[in-house]
Design an enzyme around this catalytic site. Structure first.
Site, PDB file in Angstrom:
ATOM      1  N   ASP A  13      -1.934   1.704 -16.716  1.00 44.16           N
ATOM      2  CA  ASP A  13      -0.982   0.630 -17.026  1.00 44.16           C
ATOM      3  C   ASP A  13      -1.647  -0.531 -17.758  1.00 44.16           C
ATOM      4  O   ASP A  13      -1.178  -0.968 -18.806  1.00 44.16           O
ATOM      5  CB  ASP A  13      -0.337   0.080 -15.736  1.00 44.16           C
ATOM      6  CG  ASP A  13       0.505   1.127 -15.023  1.00 44.16           C
ATOM      7  OD1 ASP A  13       1.140   1.939 -15.718  1.00 44.16           O
ATOM      8  OD2 ASP A  13       0.515   1.134 -13.776  1.00 44.16           O
ATOM      9  N   ARG A  93      -3.620  -9.377  -3.694  1.00 46.81           N
ATOM     10  CA  ARG A  93      -2.915  -9.823  -4.913  1.00 46.81           C
ATOM     11  C   ARG A  93      -2.935 -11.331  -5.151  1.00 46.81           C
ATOM     12  O   ARG A  93      -3.188 -11.772  -6.277  1.00 46.81           O
ATOM     13  CB  ARG A  93      -1.457  -9.319  -4.931  1.00 46.81           C
ATOM     14  CG  ARG A  93      -1.312  -7.809  -4.915  1.00 46.81           C
ATOM     15  CD  ARG A  93      -2.164  -7.150  -5.957  1.00 46.81           C
ATOM     16  NE  ARG A  93      -1.874  -5.728  -6.036  1.00 46.81           N
ATOM     17  CZ  ARG A  93      -2.769  -4.807  -6.294  1.00 46.81           C
ATOM     18  NH1 ARG A  93      -4.031  -5.135  -6.501  1.00 46.81           N
ATOM     19  NH2 ARG A  93      -2.440  -3.554  -6.361  1.00 46.81           N
ATOM     20  N   ASP A 122       3.983  -5.271  -6.533  1.00 40.87           N
ATOM     21  CA  ASP A 122       2.943  -6.150  -7.063  1.00 40.87           C
ATOM     22  C   ASP A 122       3.472  -7.185  -8.037  1.00 40.87           C
ATOM     23  O   ASP A 122       2.954  -8.290  -8.128  1.00 40.87           O
ATOM     24  CB  ASP A 122       1.816  -5.322  -7.698  1.00 40.87           C
ATOM     25  CG  ASP A 122       0.989  -4.624  -6.638  1.00 40.87           C
ATOM     26  OD1 ASP A 122       0.943  -5.146  -5.509  1.00 40.87           O
ATOM     27  OD2 ASP A 122       0.405  -3.565  -6.925  1.00 40.87           O
ATOM     28  N   SER A 173      -1.633   7.276  -9.204  1.00 38.92           N
ATOM     29  CA  SER A 173      -1.874   5.852  -9.400  1.00 38.92           C
ATOM     30  C   SER A 173      -2.707   5.370  -8.213  1.00 38.92           C
ATOM     31  O   SER A 173      -2.274   5.446  -7.065  1.00 38.92           O
ATOM     32  CB  SER A 173      -0.537   5.114  -9.468  1.00 38.92           C
ATOM     33  OG  SER A 173      -0.773   3.741  -9.455  1.00 38.92           O
TER      34      SER A 173
HETATM   35  N1  ARG Z   1       2.482   0.288  -1.551  1.00 37.38           N
HETATM   36  C1  ARG Z   1       1.382  -0.585  -1.509  1.00 37.38           C
HETATM   37  C2  ARG Z   1       1.790  -2.008  -1.685  1.00 37.38           C
HETATM   38  O1  ARG Z   1       2.870  -2.265  -2.147  1.00 37.38           O
HETATM   39  C3  ARG Z   1       0.232  -0.179  -2.405  1.00 37.38           C
HETATM   40  C4  ARG Z   1       0.450  -0.310  -3.872  1.00 37.38           C
HETATM   41  C5  ARG Z   1      -0.815   0.065  -4.582  1.00 37.38           C
HETATM   42  N2  ARG Z   1      -0.647   0.370  -5.966  1.00 37.38           N
HETATM   43  C6  ARG Z   1      -1.009   1.516  -6.589  1.00 37.38           C
HETATM   44  N3  ARG Z   1      -0.828   1.551  -7.853  1.00 37.38           N
HETATM   45  N4  ARG Z   1      -1.514   2.543  -5.996  1.00 37.38           N
HETATM   46  O2  ARG Z   1       1.041  -2.881  -1.342  1.00 37.38           O
END
Ligand code: ARG
Length: 395
Positions: A13, A93, A122, A173
């Site tokens: 991405d 984050r 995110d 991912s």
């Molecule tokens: N589901 C988790 C969250 O919202 C992890 C997201 C992690 N992203 C990824 N691209 N694997 O915090």
């Protein structure tokens, strides 16, 4: 001249975002920034290499210490957990966003960019922090705003000679930091598809774990882990060592359905050996050292705390309020917990504390100090309200 600072992990991405920011959004200069929150060194090197190939200015910001001190310590004390997810990515984050903003401020950039899609969490987390820090800079999310699929991104990368890592890897991912590794996307989006062994990197499959169990001992002071197997260590070292030791025994794999902020249910896979060990140990020590009232009340606070972290709303003043209560509750959470790791399982096998509320002299079946007969009086009142209702009289 217009300049944008991009939160850059080096994955598909954010890699595709670089040319998009130039070509589709017209920025003359893209500055890519990777924030080091303890992801494996190889990933950091890859990110740097990719940024170089893309020919953009690149920075790496080491935020490990802040991550552990300001985010992981509170997370451990709060037993951070959203529906069984130990919040490893959510917790990182706001700090990543803050560091990106700091670079942008220094660089006098006009905009901030991230590579989040419009379906995940995110985007909420990054933008809540960005907007809290600046009202002047624009916020750009090319993947979301151009409604791109992963396949379209791969296609675009191939056509435009954009360096992306090997095909196989791009099926998933991945997101990693010191606390957790997450794997999502590709075939895993089908919740009935069993995760293949290849998706895991921090944990051994139960087949490959040692036949002999390992025992580990963790000492906590005021709710913070301070010693591992009698050795005083920095929390960062404790986490690294536990990720290895417990990962070897296959501890800390999670496969779950998670309710995202938007309401979409998502299938997620995580590996977080150290997080699992530390949370089990910490909760057990709290059971030994906190009163029943504290435990009950704290579990509500923990849910609120985890909900705010999941939503990326640590800027809400409530977050500080909750942390104040949590810190105050940890004064007596001092002591040692021993755990056994074996074939993917983890068990607390012993605990002790100088602040234990547990009193063997009182509870033991073999002790006479507390006269059992006295319980009889208390029992007369136990359940009295339902009896009153049923019998319409007080006896
Ligand atoms: N589901 C988790 C969250 O919202 C992890 C997201 C992690 N992203 C990824 N691209 N694997 O915090």
């Amino acid at each position: 001249m217009s300049k944008v600072v991009l939160a850059f992990s080096g994955g598909l991405d954010t890699t595709v975002c670089v040319p998009l920011l130039k070509e589709e959004y017209g920025y003359n200069e893209v500055v890519a920034v990777t924030v080091d929150v303890g992801q494996p060194k190889t990933g950091l090197k890859e990110a740097e290499k990719t940024a170089k190939k893309l020919g953009v200015e690149y920075h790496q910001v080491n935020a490990k210490k802040e991550f552990v001190e300001d985010y992981i310590k509170p997370l451990i004390k709060a037993n951070g957990d959203y529906e069984g997810y130990l919040l490893g990515h959510a917790i990182a984050r706001p700090l990543i966003a803050e560091k990106i903003y700091e670079v942008a401020k220094k660089e006098k950039a006009d905009a901030l960019a991230h590579g989040c899609t419009g379906k995940g969490n995110d985007q909420f987390r990054f933008e809540a922090t960005f907007k809290h820090l600046t009202q002047e800079m624009d916020i750009i999310a090319p993947i979301r705003d151009m409604n791109l699929t992963r396949e379209e991104e791969i296609d675009y990368a191939r056509k435009n000679d954009i360096p992306i890592t090997t095909e196989g890897k791009e099926e998933w991912s991945i997101d990693e930091n010191l606390w957790s590794r997450s794997i999502e996307g590709g075939k895993l989006e089908n919740p009935s598809f069993e995760p293949p062994e290849e998706v895991f990197e921090w944990t051994n499959s139960p087949k490959k774990t040692p036949d002999e169990p390992s025992k580990i001992k963790i000492r906590f002071e005021e709710g913070e882990p301070v010693c591992l197997n009698n050795k005083e260590l920095d929390l960062i070292e404790i986490i690294k060592k536990l990720n290895q030791k417990a990962g070897k025994h296959g501890v800390g794999r999670v496969d779950m359905i998670e309710d995202r902020i938007l309401g979409l249910k998502a299938r997620e896979n995580y590996e977080h050996p150290a997080a699992t060990v530390l949370q089990e140990a910490h909760k057990d020590l709290e059971n030994l050292t906190l009163t029943r009232n504290q435990l009950n009340f704290k579990s509500n606070i923990e849910n609120e705390w985890s909900d705010l972290v999941y939503k990326g709303l640590v800027v809400d003043p409530l977050f500080e309020d909750l942390n104040s209560f949590i810190n105050s509750s940890q004064k007596n959470v001092n002591g040692e917990v021993k755990l056994k790791l074996h074939k993917g399982s983890i068990k607390v096998i012993s605990r002790k504390s100088e602040n234990a509320i547990y009193n063997q002299n009182l509870v033991s079946f073999d002790e006479k100090k507390l006269d059992q007969k006295h319980a009889k009086g208390a029992i007369k009142f136990h359940g009295i309200q339902s009896r009153n209702l049923k019998n319409k009289k007080g006896d």
